[in-house]
Design a protein around this motif. Structure first.
Motif, PDB file in Angstrom:
ATOM      1  N   MET A 294       0.835  -1.214   0.000  1.00  0.00           N
ATOM      2  CA  MET A 294       0.000   0.000   0.000  1.00  0.00           C
ATOM      3  C   MET A 294       0.865   1.257   0.000  1.00  0.00           C
ATOM      4  O   MET A 294       0.624   2.174  -0.771  1.00  0.00           O
ATOM      5  CB  MET A 294      -0.893  -0.016   1.239  1.00  0.00           C
TER       6      MET A 294
ATOM      7  N   ASP B 105       3.251   8.320  13.959  1.00  0.00           N
ATOM      8  CA  ASP B 105       2.496   7.405  13.108  1.00  0.00           C
ATOM      9  C   ASP B 105       2.540   5.997  13.701  1.00  0.00           C
ATOM     10  O   ASP B 105       3.614   5.391  13.763  1.00  0.00           O
ATOM     11  CB  ASP B 105       3.141   7.416  11.715  1.00  0.00           C
ATOM     12  N   ASP B 106       1.415   5.515  14.167  1.00  0.00           N
ATOM     13  CA  ASP B 106       1.329   4.155  14.745  1.00  0.00           C
ATOM     14  C   ASP B 106       1.936   4.073  16.154  1.00  0.00           C
ATOM     15  O   ASP B 106       2.439   3.018  16.549  1.00  0.00           O
ATOM     16  CB  ASP B 106       2.032   3.103  13.871  1.00  0.00           C
TER      17      ASP B 106
ATOM     18  N   ILE C  10      -6.805   3.652  10.952  1.00  0.00           N
ATOM     19  CA  ILE C  10      -5.820   3.555   9.882  1.00  0.00           C
ATOM     20  C   ILE C  10      -5.391   4.963   9.505  1.00  0.00           C
ATOM     21  O   ILE C  10      -6.133   5.930   9.721  1.00  0.00           O
ATOM     22  CB  ILE C  10      -6.353   2.712   8.716  1.00  0.00           C
TER      23      ILE C  10
ATOM     24  N   ASN D 153      -6.679   4.092   2.975  1.00  0.00           N
ATOM     25  CA  ASN D 153      -5.427   4.689   2.506  1.00  0.00           C
ATOM     26  C   ASN D 153      -5.373   4.777   0.988  1.00  0.00           C
ATOM     27  O   ASN D 153      -4.458   5.380   0.436  1.00  0.00           O
ATOM     28  CB  ASN D 153      -4.234   3.841   2.983  1.00  0.00           C
TER      29      ASN D 153
ATOM     30  N   LYS E 137       5.000  13.721   8.090  1.00  0.00           N
ATOM     31  CA  LYS E 137       4.132  12.829   7.310  1.00  0.00           C
ATOM     32  C   LYS E 137       2.681  13.292   7.284  1.00  0.00           C
ATOM     33  O   LYS E 137       2.058  13.481   8.318  1.00  0.00           O
ATOM     34  CB  LYS E 137       4.202  11.417   7.902  1.00  0.00           C
TER      35      LYS E 137
ATOM     36  N   HIS F  65       0.587  11.901   4.296  1.00  0.00           N
ATOM     37  CA  HIS F  65       0.072  10.644   3.742  1.00  0.00           C
ATOM     38  C   HIS F  65      -1.221  10.795   2.937  1.00  0.00           C
ATOM     39  O   HIS F  65      -2.077   9.926   2.995  1.00  0.00           O
ATOM     40  CB  HIS F  65      -0.125   9.613   4.877  1.00  0.00           C
TER      41      HIS F  65
ATOM     42  N   GLN G 252       4.221   7.164   2.521  1.00  0.00           N
ATOM     43  CA  GLN G 252       4.648   6.686   3.839  1.00  0.00           C
ATOM     44  C   GLN G 252       5.980   7.287   4.276  1.00  0.00           C
ATOM     45  O   GLN G 252       6.289   7.293   5.448  1.00  0.00           O
ATOM     46  CB  GLN G 252       4.801   5.156   3.815  1.00  0.00           C
TER      47      GLN G 252
ATOM     48  N   HIS H 231      12.261  -7.722   5.541  1.00  0.00           N
ATOM     49  CA  HIS H 231      11.649  -6.402   5.652  1.00  0.00           C
ATOM     50  C   HIS H 231      11.495  -5.974   7.115  1.00  0.00           C
ATOM     51  O   HIS H 231      11.744  -4.824   7.467  1.00  0.00           O
ATOM     52  CB  HIS H 231      10.283  -6.496   4.980  1.00  0.00           C
TER      53      HIS H 231
ATOM     54  N   TRP I 102       5.242  -6.346   0.493  1.00  0.00           N
ATOM     55  CA  TRP I 102       3.950  -6.559  -0.170  1.00  0.00           C
ATOM     56  C   TRP I 102       4.011  -6.435  -1.680  1.00  0.00           C
ATOM     57  O   TRP I 102       3.178  -6.958  -2.387  1.00  0.00           O
ATOM     58  CB  TRP I 102       2.915  -5.571   0.383  1.00  0.00           C
TER      59      TRP I 102
ATOM     60  N   ASP J  22      -1.830   8.738  14.961  1.00  0.00           N
ATOM     61  CA  ASP J  22      -2.973   8.598  14.052  1.00  0.00           C
ATOM     62  C   ASP J  22      -3.849   7.406  14.439  1.00  0.00           C
ATOM     63  O   ASP J  22      -4.975   7.299  13.979  1.00  0.00           O
ATOM     64  CB  ASP J  22      -2.525   8.526  12.588  1.00  0.00           C
TER      65      ASP J  22
ATOM     66  N   ASP K 147       0.402  -4.220  13.727  1.00  0.00           N
ATOM     67  CA  ASP K 147      -0.549  -3.405  12.954  1.00  0.00           C
ATOM     68  C   ASP K 147      -1.766  -2.968  13.798  1.00  0.00           C
ATOM     69  O   ASP K 147      -1.689  -2.951  15.026  1.00  0.00           O
ATOM     70  CB  ASP K 147      -0.986  -4.075  11.652  1.00  0.00           C
TER      71      ASP K 147
ATOM     72  N   ARG L  65      -6.083  -1.279  12.724  1.00  0.00           N
ATOM     73  CA  ARG L  65      -7.314  -1.493  11.953  1.00  0.00           C
ATOM     74  C   ARG L  65      -8.519  -1.932  12.786  1.00  0.00           C
ATOM     75  O   ARG L  65      -9.624  -1.471  12.568  1.00  0.00           O
ATOM     76  CB  ARG L  65      -7.077  -2.499  10.806  1.00  0.00           C
TER      77      ARG L  65
ATOM     78  N   VAL M 184      -4.037  -5.258   2.533  1.00  0.00           N
ATOM     79  CA  VAL M 184      -2.976  -5.759   3.393  1.00  0.00           C
ATOM     80  C   VAL M 184      -3.500  -5.972   4.824  1.00  0.00           C
ATOM     81  O   VAL M 184      -4.273  -5.173   5.329  1.00  0.00           O
ATOM     82  CB  VAL M 184      -1.767  -4.774   3.352  1.00  0.00           C
TER      83      VAL M 184
HETATM   84  C1  SGN Z   1       2.182  -0.313   4.895  1.00  0.00           C
HETATM   85  C2  SGN Z   1       2.627  -1.322   5.923  1.00  0.00           C
HETATM   86  C3  SGN Z   1       1.437  -2.041   6.521  1.00  0.00           C
HETATM   87  C4  SGN Z   1       0.481  -1.005   7.079  1.00  0.00           C
HETATM   88  C5  SGN Z   1       0.089  -0.034   5.988  1.00  0.00           C
HETATM   89  C6  SGN Z   1      -0.832   1.063   6.428  1.00  0.00           C
HETATM   90  N1  SGN Z   1       3.534  -2.242   5.338  1.00  0.00           N
HETATM   91  O1  SGN Z   1       1.606  -0.968   3.823  1.00  0.00           O
HETATM   92  O2  SGN Z   1       1.891  -2.915   7.535  1.00  0.00           O
HETATM   93  O3  SGN Z   1      -0.655  -1.595   7.609  1.00  0.00           O
HETATM   94  O4  SGN Z   1       1.269   0.588   5.486  1.00  0.00           O
HETATM   95  O5  SGN Z   1      -0.260   1.791   7.478  1.00  0.00           O
HETATM   96  S1  SGN Z   1       5.066  -1.750   5.090  1.00  0.00           S
HETATM   97  O6  SGN Z   1       5.909  -2.803   5.529  1.00  0.00           O
HETATM   98  O7  SGN Z   1       5.205  -1.493   3.678  1.00  0.00           O
HETATM   99  O8  SGN Z   1       5.278  -0.535   5.832  1.00  0.00           O
HETATM  100  S2  SGN Z   1      -0.775   3.223   7.728  1.00  0.00           S
HETATM  101  O9  SGN Z   1      -0.271   3.662   9.030  1.00  0.00           O
HETATM  102  O10 SGN Z   1      -0.255   4.057   6.670  1.00  0.00           O
HETATM  103  O11 SGN Z   1      -2.225   3.155   7.702  1.00  0.00           O
END
Ligand code: SGN
Ligand code: CA
Length: 553
Positions: free
Chosen positions: A1, A50-51, A89, A111, A138, A140, A157, A260, A284, A374, A386, A388, A468
């Motif tokens: 994503m 973030d997160d 998210i 997203n 960020k 996004h 991201q 990763h 991904w 967020d 994660d 969600r 994802v």
């Molecule tokens: C990336 C992450 C995911 C995550 C989404 C959304 N994979 O795709 O684990 O859930 O962002 O995150 S990554 O390894 O490529 O980082 S969000 O915070 O942007 O909603």
């Protein structure tokens, strides 16, 4: 994503510079104490990581990491223990924060879909009201922020090492570590660019601790030696829950990537051969996840990371083949925490730099500082990483606010407040009229310690599925005592949690006869909330159709 959005933004590199060193030099020249001006209107500094799980802030929970600087905000202001989001998210949460509306109304349900730039956001209103506005870090959204005078934002991201930035004057790459750089930019703006005759609204928005977790090399070294306590639900088998929890793909053991996430080099995996599951260490997009991030570093930076990565890989080679499944889970959990918390250590250090600057200049006196994320995040609870889900760790978000002479130091509040409330709160604090169609409530009475709050329950709605981590679409009502959830797409399942008796949310009591009348009452209240916030089955279906039309189903 992340890469999907990244690719959509057509990055045009115009220059690559080592900005941090210039900024640090400039800052050293201008740190004399400024005369404190008591503006009629306060300054606002909105800080968002973030997160950032509340479990990783010592003012909330102190067994994982010490965050003395974030805790300073709690010591000097108010900590909200029941702050939560409307849709757990990233971009949807940001859209709700900016617009003061649920995501089904501002249109940013996930997203993927673009942010509708005709939305009225609180920065636009601050700018119109004569505030100076700035944003660093960020966002996004895939588009530039409106209502912001000065900005440097990460594309999509963003990256931890030598990150690219979008600026009003074109795109650039800055050498260094993202959290340090975002802070340098913020301090430089405060010191050099801010107009002292105007109040300001500044948004300081970290990429950290978002996946893939790359701490700065010195923190990586320090944290890779640490051992963290394991949450009691790390080995959750999801019995007692519905199919959504069982089908989600965010288990630390099964879904976290070796390269990763855990920093196992692809060469190590190949060398280990049949011992490894037949899952390549890909991210991904099928790109090699380890090198995608590692290769952003220059030779000097790689030389700092290499010895630590080598020692992780050596340990992995030596012990992994003989580990039981439980030991593997524990090993991956430790690697996860070492890196995730290592990125937070840099946030806390850098926040300390900002707080010190504000104090030294006297700017802290007339400035409201908000620290939030967020959304929340799973740190191994239920075996997950994660977010969600409407379940606690991702539904809740940290919220700490300080504002000298207005908020009592060391105060706590346990009301059900939401990111939906932020826009109206900030507008209220600045004396700017909020549009009638914003859907939150100003938190100002709570901040002042007044007993004026009528909200008993909040509404939540998550959409990004299939996608994802495969968390199914759901909506629900949450009060301090209960949580009623409807997973309505792919399945038709209801869940009820008794938040007092079952704080870890392990037992869905929806079908338990003892809760029949509570279910009936909550269903009516949920229906009322859906009407109040203008959500409906028609909209649910429209958002499913959008996915179908885009070929995402
Ligand atoms: C990336 C992450 C995911 C995550 C989404 C959304 N994979 O795709 O684990 O859930 O962002 O995150 S990554 O390894 O490529 O980082 S969000 O915070 O942007 O909603
Ligand atoms: Ca996020």
């Amino acid at each position: 994503m992340g890469s999907f959005i990244y690719k959509m933004i057509n990055l045009k590199k115009t220059k690559s510079i080592c900005l941090s060193s210039i900024i640090i030099f400039l800052m050293g020249c201008g740190s004399q104490k400024e005369t404190v001006k008591k503006y009629a209107r306060p300054n606002i500094i909105f800080i968002m990581s973030d997160d950032h799980a509340y479990q990783a802030i010592s003012a909330y929970q102190d067994n994982l990491i010490a965050t003395p600087n974030i805790d300073r905000i709690a010591e000097q202001g108010m900590l909200f223990s029941n702050a939560c989001v409307t849709n757990s998210i990233c971009a949807p949460s940001r859209a709700t924060i900016l617009t003061g509306k649920h995501t089904h109304l501002n249109g940013k349900i996930d997203n993927r879909l673009p942010f509708d730039t005709t939305n009225i956001t609180f920065p636009i209103l601050f700018q119109q009201a004569g505030y100076q506005t700035a944003m660093f870090g960020k966002l996004h959204f895939g588009n530039n922020p409106k209502g912001i005078d000065d900005f440097l934002i990460l594309p999509g991201q963003g990256n931890y090492i030598n990150p690219d930035f979008i600026t009003p004057r074109g795109d650039t790459t800055i050498i260094g570590y993202v959290t340090d750089i975002i802070t340098d930019l913020t301090l430089s703006w405060l010191n050099q660019k801010r107009d002292p005759e105007k109040p300001f609204m500044l948004m300081y928005m970290h990429k950290a601790p978002h996946r893939p977790w790359w701490p700065r090399a010195d923190k990586f070294k320090e944290y890779s030696k640490m051992n963290f306590p394991v949450p009691s639900t790390l080995f959750d088998d999801y019995k007692g829950r519905g199919s959504a929890a069982k089908k989600a793909e965010m288990n630390v053991l099964y879904d976290m990537k070796y390269g990763h996430d855990s920093k196992i080099r692809p060469e190590t995996i190949v060398e280990m051969g049949s011992v490894m599951p037949k899952v390549p260490p890909m991210n991904w997009d099928g790109v090699d996840g380890f090198y995608q991030n590692y290769n952003r570093a220059n030779d000097e930076q790689k030389a700092l990371y290499d010895p630590i990565i080598d020692s992780i890989n050596n340990e992995f080679r030596k012990y992994w083949p003989s580990m039981s499944r439980e030991e593997k889970m524990r090993w991956k959990y430790q690697r996860y925490m070492q890196d995730y918390l290592g990125t937070i250590a840099s946030i806390d250090d850098n926040l300390g730099r900002l707080l010190d600057y504000l104090k030294e200049t006297g700017l802290d006196q007339n400035t409201m500082i908000i620290y939030t994320s967020d959304q929340g995040f799973y740190l191994g609870e239920h075996g997950w990483f994660d977010k969600r889900f409407i379940y606690n760790e991702s539904f809740k978000t940290p919220l700490l606010i300080k504002w000298p002479e207005h908020i009592a130091p060391g105060s706590k509040n346990d009301e059900m407040v939401q990111n939906l409330d932020f826009a109206q709160t900030l507008l209220d604090v600045a004396g700017i009229k909020a549009p009638m169609d914003m859907q939150g409530e100003s938190l100002l009475p709570l901040l002042r310690g007044e007993d004026k709050w009528n909200r008993e329950a909040v509404y939540y709605h998550y959409y990004e599925y299939p996608a994802v981590h495969m968390v199914k679409r759901h909506y629900g009502i949450i009060s301090k005592t209960y949580k009623l959830v409807h997973f309505y797409y792919d399945v038709d399942e209801w869940e009820l949690y008794d938040r007092m008796k079952d704080p870890s949310e392990l037992n869905n009591v929806y079908k338990d006869p003892a809760y029949t009348s509570i279910v009936a009452r909550l269903k009516l209240e949920l229906k009322d909330l859906r009407i109040k916030y203008q959500d409906s089955e028609v909209l649910d279906q429209q958002f499913i159709d959008v996915y179908r039309d885009n070929g995402w189903l």
